[in-house]
Scaffold this active site. Structure first.
Site, PDB file in Angstrom:
ATOM      1  N   PHE A 186     -11.329  -3.028   9.548  1.00 14.63           N
ATOM      2  CA  PHE A 186     -11.587  -3.005   8.104  1.00 14.63           C
ATOM      3  C   PHE A 186     -10.257  -2.993   7.369  1.00 14.63           C
ATOM      4  O   PHE A 186      -9.396  -2.167   7.646  1.00 14.63           O
ATOM      5  CB  PHE A 186     -12.415  -1.772   7.700  1.00 14.63           C
ATOM      6  N   ASP A 191      -2.525  -1.381  10.140  1.00 16.97           N
ATOM      7  CA  ASP A 191      -3.172  -0.867   8.928  1.00 16.97           C
ATOM      8  C   ASP A 191      -3.391   0.629   9.129  1.00 16.97           C
ATOM      9  O   ASP A 191      -4.267   1.046   9.882  1.00 16.97           O
ATOM     10  CB  ASP A 191      -4.501  -1.606   8.721  1.00 16.97           C
ATOM     11  N   LYS A 242      -4.744   5.612   1.104  1.00 16.42           N
ATOM     12  CA  LYS A 242      -5.605   6.795   0.994  1.00 16.42           C
ATOM     13  C   LYS A 242      -4.891   8.150   0.828  1.00 16.42           C
ATOM     14  O   LYS A 242      -4.872   8.706  -0.250  1.00 16.42           O
ATOM     15  CB  LYS A 242      -6.583   6.832   2.168  1.00 16.42           C
TER      16      LYS A 242
HETATM   17  C1  LIG Z   1     -10.060   2.259   2.970  1.00 26.57           C
HETATM   18  C2  LIG Z   1      -9.342   1.276   3.804  1.00 26.57           C
HETATM   19  C3  LIG Z   1      -8.770   0.127   3.239  1.00 26.57           C
HETATM   20  C4  LIG Z   1      -8.953  -0.225   1.779  1.00 26.57           C
HETATM   21  O1  LIG Z   1      -8.320   0.684   0.938  1.00 26.57           O
HETATM   22  P1  LIG Z   1      -8.661   0.679  -0.630  1.00 26.57           P
HETATM   23  O2  LIG Z   1      -7.696   1.685  -1.207  1.00 26.57           O
HETATM   24  O3  LIG Z   1     -10.093   1.070  -0.783  1.00 26.57           O
HETATM   25  O4  LIG Z   1      -8.406  -0.687  -1.122  1.00 26.57           O
HETATM   26  C5  LIG Z   1      -8.039  -0.715   4.058  1.00 26.57           C
HETATM   27  N1  LIG Z   1      -7.886  -0.445   5.365  1.00 26.57           N
HETATM   28  C6  LIG Z   1      -8.424   0.633   5.946  1.00 26.57           C
HETATM   29  C7  LIG Z   1      -8.189   0.887   7.396  1.00 26.57           C
HETATM   30  C8  LIG Z   1      -9.179   1.530   5.187  1.00 26.57           C
HETATM   31  O5  LIG Z   1      -9.756   2.590   5.770  1.00 26.57           O
END
Ligand SMILES: *Cc1c(COP(=O)(O)O)cnc(C)c1O
Length: 399
Positions: free
Chosen positions: A138, A223, A252
């Site tokens: 994701f 990520d 986050k």
């Molecule tokens: C939450 C998340 C995103 C997206 O972050 P946003 O601040 O909502 O755009 C991208 N990668 C990972 C692994 C995430 O958990």
């Protein structure tokens, strides 16, 4: 309008686009707990989706935000602000990557920056642009990060998506090798998949991806938006694997709820972006950067990485005892305080039952319950919470 849950929920439903389906209205938070508008208290084992790693309203963070807000809330990137500059140095030092940082405002934006950097470098190095990402990964909700997220449930209805993303199977290096072509410029992955089901990469896989990137001259992009900032017991989850990525992204938990994203590079890719090649109005906002500096201080001074390693082991053991007790609970997985509980059935039903016992948790896909408690969680609160979690399962599955 009165200030109770039902009235606010009714207004929410009539005026806010229904991208989420919430059932609680929260008013405040302290440490590992939150309080709703009807004054009921919950253990927050969502941490605002991996955001409040140092707990709600940590006094150090609150003070840093207040002080910076009183001095200057924004200065634009036409000028330099000291907090963001110091934060860049901190992130480079903590990562040991020896490169530079680009600041933005969310996880999707940080990943978008990583994708753009990789494409820009690829355009100068053999005209390559394809990025291999993992099925069940994701990476966000912008069009490019949605294309990078190889999952049908969130892509539906948004065609045509940007081209150039190729999907491989997580923890299957042969599948990744098969996806690499002479157009490939990067491999992008989460060291511990969050939304996709709380699945850690194997060490063999992470090392295999690194070796493949070296062999084919590709960028390895991690990520760390969910698994970073101490959540798995190291500053960044990739540090638990004895490999170094070329780029990694944060958001986050970075600034404890003040929106902030960051892309961190090693030395090789530190100057791929040049003046005007990428930008963000709010990126490196001084209030967010001050909050992030306080977050890093708290994680260091309160030895939270050690606490994650110790307390998450106790949590995992307690959940394993429940798995042993109930046939419908299948497996405990994850790393540090990214904890997944695989159920035979609907994870949403479990999350609702937990909420009934005053524990806030999340799902990660249809059959995984996800717990992301603050890294500050102590043994006393853990014991208390585990009793409540146990009660929730008694309610759902019967004693
Ligand atoms: C939450 C998340 C995103 C997206 O972050 P946003 O601040 O909502 O755009 C991208 N990668 C990972 C692994 C995430 O958990």
């Amino acid at each position: 309008m009165s200030n109770n849950t039902q009235d606010i929920l009714d207004l929410y439903k009539s005026k806010v686009m229904p991208t989420y389906t919430p059932s609680l209205v929260l008013a405040s938070g302290t440490g590992v707990t939150v309080r709703d508008v009807d004054n009921r208290v919950y253990y927050d084992f969502t941490s605002g989706i991996a955001v409040h790693n140092v707990g709600h309203c940590h006094p150090r963070v609150v003070e840093a935000i207040k002080d910076q807000a009183a001095a200057m809330t924004h200065c634009s990137n036409l000028f330099v602000n000291a907090p963001a500059t110091l934060l860049a140095q901190k992130l480079v030092d903590l990562s040991g990557l020896d490169g530079k940082v680009f600041f933005c405002n969310s996880g999707a934006e940080a990943n978008e920056a990583a994708i753009k950097l990789a494409r820009r470098w690829g355009s100068q190095n053999g005209g390559r642009y394809e990025i291999v990402t993992m099925r069940q990964g994701f990476h966000g909700r912008t069009l490019a990060t949605l294309a990078a997220t190889g999952q049908a449930w969130c892509q539906e209805g948004y065609d045509p998506l940007p081209v150039g993303f190729v999907y491989a199977d997580f923890n299957d290096i042969e599948s990744v090798k098969a996806a690499v072509t002479d157009k490939t410029v990067a491999i992008m992955l989460e060291a511990v998949q969050g939304e996709g089901g709380v699945t850690p990469a194997t060490e063999e896989f992470m090392k295999g991806v690194r070796a493949l990137c070296d062999e084919r001259n590709l960028l390895m992009i991690c990520d760390e938006v969910q698994c970073g900032m101490g959540r798995t017991g190291t500053w960044f989850a990739w540090q638990g694997y004895d490999v170094k990525p070329d780029l990694f992204t944060l958001a986050k938990a970075l600034a404890d709820g003040i929106p902030m994203g960051a892309l961190v590079s090693n030395a090789k890719f530190a100057d791929v972006f040049t003046p005007s090649s990428h930008a963000s109005t709010f990126g490196g906002n001084p209030v967010a950067a001050s909050a992030a500096l306080a977050v890093i201080d708290v994680i260091e001074e309160e030895n939270l990485l050690e606490n994650v390693q110790k307390t998450s082991t106790l949590f995992r053991e307690a959940l394993q005892a429940l798995v042993d007790k109930y046939d419908k609970l299948l497996e405990v997985r994850g790393k540090g305080f990214m904890v997944g509980l695989v159920v035979d059935g609907d994870a949403k039903e479990i999350v609702e039952a937990l909420q009934g016992q005053s524990i806030l948790a999340l799902t990660a896909g249809p059959n995984v319950v996800r717990f992301l408690p603050p890294l500050t969680l102590g043994e006393g609160d853990l014991e208390d919470a585990v009793d409540m979690i146990s009660d929730a399962f008694d309610c759902v599955y019967g004693e």
